[in-house]
Design a protein around this motif. Structure first.
Motif, PDB file in Angstrom:
ATOM      1  N   LEU A  93      -3.091   4.722  -5.006  1.00 42.50           N
ATOM      2  CA  LEU A  93      -3.682   4.046  -3.851  1.00 42.50           C
ATOM      3  C   LEU A  93      -5.192   3.898  -4.007  1.00 42.50           C
ATOM      4  CD1 LEU A  93      -3.349   2.832  -0.989  1.00 42.50           C
ATOM      5  CD2 LEU A  93      -3.589   5.160  -0.084  1.00 42.50           C
ATOM      6  N   ASP A  94      -5.846   4.929  -4.509  1.00 45.51           N
ATOM      7  CA  ASP A  94      -7.297   4.908  -4.645  1.00 45.51           C
ATOM      8  C   ASP A  94      -7.756   4.670  -6.082  1.00 45.51           C
ATOM      9  OD1 ASP A  94      -7.695   5.527  -1.876  1.00 45.51           O
ATOM     10  OD2 ASP A  94      -7.115   7.593  -2.335  1.00 45.51           O
ATOM     11  N   GLU A 150       0.566   4.423  -2.593  1.00 47.16           N
ATOM     12  CA  GLU A 150       0.443   5.831  -2.225  1.00 47.16           C
ATOM     13  C   GLU A 150       1.541   6.659  -2.868  1.00 47.16           C
ATOM     14  OE1 GLU A 150       0.195   8.713   1.743  1.00 47.16           O
ATOM     15  OE2 GLU A 150       0.685   6.594   1.970  1.00 47.16           O
ATOM     16  N   LYS A 197       1.278  -5.796   8.304  1.00 46.80           N
ATOM     17  CA  LYS A 197       0.808  -5.038   7.147  1.00 46.80           C
ATOM     18  C   LYS A 197      -0.664  -5.339   6.845  1.00 46.80           C
ATOM     19  CE  LYS A 197       5.418  -4.550   5.202  1.00 46.80           C
ATOM     20  NZ  LYS A 197       6.478  -5.157   4.388  1.00 46.80           N
ATOM     21  N   ARG A 198      -1.045  -6.590   6.997  1.00 42.52           N
ATOM     22  CA  ARG A 198      -2.450  -6.943   6.775  1.00 42.52           C
ATOM     23  C   ARG A 198      -3.344  -6.344   7.857  1.00 42.52           C
ATOM     24  NH1 ARG A 198      -4.855  -8.947   2.078  1.00 42.52           N
ATOM     25  NH2 ARG A 198      -3.099  -9.591   0.792  1.00 42.52           N
ATOM     26  N   ASN A 243      -7.409  -6.539   7.235  1.00 47.27           N
ATOM     27  CA  ASN A 243      -7.806  -7.758   6.534  1.00 47.27           C
ATOM     28  C   ASN A 243      -6.758  -8.849   6.751  1.00 47.27           C
ATOM     29  OD1 ASN A 243      -8.787  -9.728   4.861  1.00 47.27           O
ATOM     30  ND2 ASN A 243      -8.424  -8.619   2.961  1.00 47.27           N
ATOM     31  N   GLY A 286      -2.777  -3.673   9.320  1.00 47.69           N
ATOM     32  CA  GLY A 286      -2.777  -2.233   9.097  1.00 47.69           C
ATOM     33  C   GLY A 286      -3.913  -1.760   8.218  1.00 47.69           C
ATOM     34  N   HIS A 287      -4.404  -2.636   7.347  1.00 47.56           N
ATOM     35  CA  HIS A 287      -5.586  -2.232   6.561  1.00 47.56           C
ATOM     36  C   HIS A 287      -6.750  -3.181   6.799  1.00 47.56           C
ATOM     37  CE1 HIS A 287      -4.801  -5.122   3.181  1.00 47.56           C
ATOM     38  NE2 HIS A 287      -3.550  -4.901   3.481  1.00 47.56           N
ATOM     39  N   ARG A 294       0.808  -1.218   0.000  1.00 50.46           N
ATOM     40  CA  ARG A 294       0.000   0.000   0.000  1.00 50.46           C
ATOM     41  C   ARG A 294       0.848   1.278   0.000  1.00 50.46           C
ATOM     42  NH1 ARG A 294      -5.230   0.015   1.207  1.00 50.46           N
ATOM     43  NH2 ARG A 294      -5.129   1.719   2.712  1.00 50.46           N
ATOM     44  N   SER A 295       2.004   1.247   0.632  1.00 58.17           N
ATOM     45  CA  SER A 295       2.834   2.453   0.630  1.00 58.17           C
ATOM     46  C   SER A 295       3.410   2.720  -0.756  1.00 58.17           C
ATOM     47  CB  SER A 295       3.957   2.345   1.665  1.00 58.17           C
ATOM     48  OG  SER A 295       4.760   1.197   1.445  1.00 58.17           O
TER      49      SER A 295
END
Length: 374
Positions: free
Chosen positions: A120-121, A115, A272-273, A278, A275-276, A111-112
């Motif tokens: 990211l989006d 970004e 890391k998982r 899931n 962190g978002h 994800r970083s």
């Protein structure tokens, strides 16, 4: 069953970067000497633990020091690069390897990185598809190029000087292009079906529970049906975290220690998982609570370790769950103890795989012929 090698790689923060690069390089050279059939290298830009920012640059660094092993990108994260740059660099690396290159591609999972590169989006799957379509079009076509997409436009129409070579891109050594593979990280993946329809081959990730890895094969078969291809178990690669020691107790101490290299690897992935929000892909049962997914749980469920005979038995048991597959990718981990790490790779090639293949004999399932669907 063939033996290959895969590394992200993953090193604890604070380790000397110059040294870990040397160790990552040495692991690939060792795999070549030991007869591993292939080695795939991951890439991440914004991570000091997953510390190779360009797998293609790393592969180029070992191209002329390897003799027989095929080297692959595991993967080039296409939304993070311009398709023209990827097409040109892959073509060059394929020539450096004289056709020993495997083109692993993906949308990128860090994800970083997403970004940092501004996606990211974004719809990274759409970016991924557009990028590979443009790369393949460059290799299949001739200058001047005129490729217009939602995310990238590639043209040399205004600047083409064909006699001088300007505006013309090189084609790969392998024609029409290097073999394409994709890494699969979720159960019942629709992505693997879409990839199979295009003739691409799957790699099941090492951090999936065996029961979830099993779901990739029927999706692959379905995708082959859509594309009119033959679904062959020999084309399925499965990655596993494995450590082989001279005795069971020593192997378990090294590979099951939460503070050791395997423990760090799974702690990092789990952090890391989390962190978002899931962690479901780590569960053998999605009904289990998130807090039950611990490093000890992952080491127990996902790491194969032990003496030669024990590891052979565990691989055979894993194969009983997943079904037949063609290549077992030994996952590279940090060389906390270089002597033990090298010894594990040696035992894997020289004793474990001969034991596995002696046990399975000629039992591998035949290819599944699939007719093109209307």
């Amino acid at each position: 069953m063939k033996l290959g090698f895969f590394t992200m790689p993953m090193h604890p923060p604070g380790r000397n970067y110059t040294q870990t690069l040397k160790e990552d390089r040495e692991a690939v050279l060792l795999a070549d000497r030991l007869g591993y059939c292939e080695a795939l290298i991951g890439e991440h830009v914004t991570d000091v633990c997953e510390s190779i920012p360009s797998c293609l640059a790393f592969i180029a660094s070992v191209a002329h020091d390897t003799k027989q092993i095929r080297l692959g990108s595991g993967t080039v994260n296409l939304p993070n690069s311009h398709p023209a740059q990827v097409a040109a660099t892959v073509a060059m690396v394929d020539h450096m390897l004289e056709g020993r290159f495997i083109f692993g591609i993906g949308p990128g999972g860090l994800r970083s990185d997403q970004e940092a590169f501004g996606n990211l989006d974004a719809d990274r799957n759409a970016m991924f598809v557009e990028a590979i379509d443009q790369i393949l079009a460059i290799w299949a076509g001739d200058a001047p190029y005129n490729l217009r997409g939602r995310y990238w436009t590639i043209s040399t129409e205004r600047t083409l000087l064909p006699d001088a070579g300007q505006g013309v891109m090189l084609k790969p050594y392998q024609q029409p292009h290097p073999p394409i593979v994709v890494t699969v990280v979720v159960p019942h993946s629709k992505g693997v079906a879409a990839a199979a329809a295009r003739g691409w081959k799957p790699i099941s990730a090492n951090f999936l529970q065996p029961g979830w890895a099993k779901t990739h094969w029927p999706m692959y078969v379905a995708g082959c049906g859509q594309g009119g291809h033959v679904a062959d178990p020999a084309d399925w690669r499965v990655c596993k975290s494995i450590f082989v020691g001279d005795d069971d107790a020593a192997a378990r101490r090294y590979a099951r220690d939460p503070t050791g290299p395997y423990g760090f690897y799974y702690w990092n992935l789990l952090a890391k998982r989390r962190g978002h929000g899931n962690v479901d892909i780590f569960k053998h049962d999605r009904a289990m609570p998130d807090e039950a997914v611990t490093v000890d749980y992952l080491l127990d469920r996902l790491v194969i370790c032990g003496s030669v005979n024990s590891v052979v038995d565990q691989i055979l048991a894993f194969r009983e769950t997943t079904g037949d597959f063609g290549t077992l990718l030994y996952c590279g981990h940090d060389w906390a103890d270089p002597k033990l790490a090298r010894r594990s790779m040696e035992l894997m090639a020289e004793q474990v795989m001969p034991g596995v293949n002696a046990a399975i004999g000629g039992s591998i399932t035949a290819s599944v012929p699939v007719k093109r669907q209307a």
